[in-house]
Design an enzyme around this catalytic site. Structure first.
Site, PDB file in Angstrom:
ATOM      1  N   ASP A  58      43.416  36.690  51.030  1.00 51.10           N
ATOM      2  CA  ASP A  58      42.403  37.721  50.840  1.00 51.10           C
ATOM      3  C   ASP A  58      41.404  37.730  51.993  1.00 51.10           C
ATOM      4  OD1 ASP A  58      43.525  38.384  48.379  1.00 51.10           O
ATOM      5  OD2 ASP A  58      42.243  36.977  47.283  1.00 51.10           O
ATOM      6  N   TYR A 127      46.930  25.055  48.460  1.00 55.25           N
ATOM      7  CA  TYR A 127      45.612  25.546  48.861  1.00 55.25           C
ATOM      8  C   TYR A 127      44.576  24.453  48.622  1.00 55.25           C
ATOM      9  CZ  TYR A 127      46.881  30.526  49.307  1.00 55.25           C
ATOM     10  OH  TYR A 127      47.408  31.734  49.708  1.00 55.25           O
TER      11      TYR A 127
END
Length: 302
Positions: A58, A127
């Site tokens: 994003d 992540y």
């Protein structure tokens, strides 16, 4: 032929990965550079140079190790060689790195094995979300990749929340599905830890009382590994855990959100700058095609 591109980027200056008209994205910058290097008209539909990525990030999200692939004919690839006396793939790697802006780094470009698909062949993605809370020393040099929170985080409580995410679940409370997709994902690891205040140099210099710490000393880090992630899933899970860690919500609230996958305001995504895609794992070469075929199937809960 198919090429695998391993790369990294500072997401602070990009509106995410995916190419969009008139705004700066990671995919847009790389594809523009490839068209320039290989002298391909971007409007020529007969010679498309389009990247396929392991996981779209994003706006503001970073990647220390992202993976994508691109298909092109050997004739087009040879255009990268020019006066360089190196193989075409090596020439493309060198030229691409020189043309790209400083916030994108090419780790390597290689010819992809048969069956490789950067997105669908991936086994798992890792992540890490980094936070400096009140117990940490806030380093202004890290402001672009660490979120500062003015409060003391209860790591034990946050780990109790994170443990609820392990396994195959519908993360509809913490994610947005793609059109025709699902928010069912399998999380393999999810945990919070404070990085120990370790010295950068094991032994301090004689007569010196100060020891240089490692860059991440004292930070609170969330590590999550899953087969794939739905849109905003990691940042929303981080936000939920942080609310528990700040004692704004309790564990039963988090369990309820996992049990009833319904999106609402209190489980929206936290700020993007603390999140980095750290690793994408793939199976052995002879299992790449089978993995890609299996992962394309829409998942359901048993």
């Amino acid at each position: 032929m198919r090429l695998r591109i391993d790369l990294a980027y500072d997401g602070g200056g990009f509106y995410g990965w995916a190419v969009q008209p008139d705004i700066r994205t990671v995919q847009g910058e790389i594809e523009q550079a490839l068209h320039r290097i290989l002298r391909v008209d971007p409007n020529d539909a007969s010679e498309p140079l389009r990247l396929v990525v392991a996981g779209r990030t994003d706006t503001g999200v970073h990647a220390s190790h992202q993976v994508c692939h691109i298909d092109m004919s050997p004739d087009i690839l040879e255009r990268a060689v020019g006066h360089m006396k190196v193989p075409a793939v090596t020439a493309l790697e060198h030229r691409l790195q020189r043309v790209l802006p400083d916030d994108i780094t090419i780790h390597r470009i290689s010819e992809a094995p048969v069956g490789f698909d950067a997105r669908f062949s991936a086994l798992e993605r890792t992540y890490v979300y980094r936070i400096a809370d009140r117990s940490s020393e806030v380093d202004p040099r890290l402001r672009g990749c660490v979120l500062h929170i003015d409060g003391d985080l209860d790591i034990e409580a946050m780990n109790l929340a994170a443990a609820q995410t392990i396994g195959l679940h519908d993360f509809g409370s913490f994610a947005t599905p793609n059109p025709g997709g699902t928010t069912i994902r399998e999380v393999k690891q999810a945990d919070w830890a404070r990085v120990p205040a370790q010295p950068l140099i094991a032994q301090p210099m004689a007569g010196k009382g100060y020891v240089v710490p490692t860059f991440e000393s004292g930070l609170v880090c969330f590590t999550i590994v899953a087969d794939a992630f739905a849109r905003n899933m990691v940042r929303s899970l981080v936000n939920g855990c942080v609310q528990v860690g700040l004692d704004k919500r309790d564990l039963d609230w988090f369990k309820g959100k996992m049990a009833v996958p319904k999106r609402e305001g209190s489980t929206g995504p936290i700020a993007p700058q603390g999140l980095t895609l750290e690793h994408v794992a793939y199976p052995a070469d002879d299992q790449l095609a089978a993995r890609a075929q299996a992962i394309r199937a829409k998942r359901t809960l048993p």
